[in-house]
Design an enzyme around this catalytic site. Structure first.
Site, short mmCIF file in Angstrom:
data_model
loop_
_atom_site.label_atom_id
_atom_site.label_comp_id
_atom_site.label_asym_id
_atom_site.label_seq_id
_atom_site.Cartn_x
_atom_site.Cartn_y
_atom_site.Cartn_z
N GLU A 80 65.15 105.61 72.71
CA GLU A 80 63.96 106.42 73.01
C GLU A 80 63.51 106.21 74.45
O GLU A 80 63.26 105.09 74.87
CB GLU A 80 62.81 106.06 72.05
CG GLU A 80 63.15 106.27 70.58
CD GLU A 80 63.34 107.74 70.19
OE1 GLU A 80 63.05 108.62 71.01
OE2 GLU A 80 63.78 107.99 69.05
N CYS A 143 56.03 104.59 64.91
CA CYS A 143 56.95 104.04 65.92
C CYS A 143 56.50 104.43 67.32
O CYS A 143 56.48 103.60 68.23
CB CYS A 143 58.38 104.55 65.68
SG CYS A 143 59.14 103.82 64.23
N HIS A 166 65.62 103.98 67.66
CA HIS A 166 65.58 104.45 66.27
C HIS A 166 66.96 104.30 65.64
O HIS A 166 67.97 104.62 66.26
CB HIS A 166 65.14 105.93 66.21
CG HIS A 166 63.68 106.10 65.93
ND1 HIS A 166 62.83 106.82 66.76
CD2 HIS A 166 62.90 105.64 64.90
CE1 HIS A 166 61.60 106.78 66.24
NE2 HIS A 166 61.62 106.08 65.13
N1 PCA Z 1 59.93 104.45 61.34
C1 PCA Z 1 58.69 105.19 61.49
C2 PCA Z 1 57.61 104.14 61.41
C3 PCA Z 1 58.26 102.91 60.93
C4 PCA Z 1 59.69 103.16 61.01
O1 PCA Z 1 60.59 102.34 60.78
C5 PCA Z 1 58.65 106.09 62.70
O2 PCA Z 1 59.71 106.57 63.12
O3 PCA Z 1 57.59 106.33 63.25
#
Ligand code: PCA
Length: 200
Positions: A80, A143, A166
């Site tokens: 990201e 996140c 991610h």
């Molecule tokens: N994924 C979520 C919040 C916690 C996680 O593991 C997200 O992508 O915001």
């Protein structure tokens, strides 16, 4: 020695496990990277995640924070690039909060970018034969909220750097949805180790 804080998240939504925390535990169990590794599991809460992260950063004073989160819609590792100054969720977090296009910080930057060399990290992970891409949105859920906090703290502290990654579901993870892509947990861990190696 480089101090690295690796964070993952607790389970949320339809999932009994969170691939990010499973990956953190496995990477930490490998030990030694010529780095001092600390870990923290963050709550899936718009309010508590940034607080827990802040406390962990104050406690560990890392040089680099590598943040991991599960994205059930991801088909590969996603590096990201940016955190946006907005929270929005129809599903709600683990506390039941459902922000509706709310800013994280009324006076804050619209977007904050990682200062880590994201293209170099992508190339290094690709070179290991692991599917990876750069993403320009971490979503508007928890996140992104936690990433915004980390990047804000990087600005406050000057020397600290942070990146959010991610992860898809891991191969074998129980999912109520049949269509979701997955990846062997070992590949996710190798990708994280590669990021650590590149940072060091
Ligand atoms: N994924 C979520 C919040 C916690 C996680 O593991 C997200 O992508 O915001």
């Amino acid at each position: 020695m480089c101090k690295i804080l690796i964070t993952g998240f607790e389970p949320f939504g339809d999932y009994a496990e969170n691939s990010s925390w499973e990956a953190v535990k496995k990477v930490a169990s490998f030990g030694v990277f010529n780095a001092d590794i600390a870990t923290e599991c963050l709550p899936v809460s718009f309010v508590r995640a940034p607080m827990t992260l802040r406390e962990a950063i104050d406690r560990h004073t890392p040089d680099v924070v590598i943040m991991l989160g599960q994205s059930a819609t991801a088909d590969c590792i996603k590096l990201e690039r940016v955190a946006l100054n907005m929270m929005d969720s129809a599903m709600g977090d683990n506390d039941g909060a459902k922000p509706d296009e709310e800013p994280i910080d009324e006076d804050g930057a619209t977007a904050l970018f990682t200062s880590l060399p994201i293209k170099i990290l992508r190339s290094a992970i690709e070179a290991k034969g692991i599917n990876v891409k750069i993403s320009n949105s971490a979503g508007l859920y928890v996140c992104n909220r936690a990433y915004y906090e980390a990047l804000r703290m990087c600005k406050e502290r000057g020397a600290m750097q942070a990146i959010f990654v991610h992860l898809p579901l891991y191969e074998g993870q129980t999912s109520p949805h049949r269509d979701k892509k997955n990846m062997p947990l070992g590949d996710m861990c190798r990708a994280i180790q590669t990021i650590i190696e590149e940072i060091i």
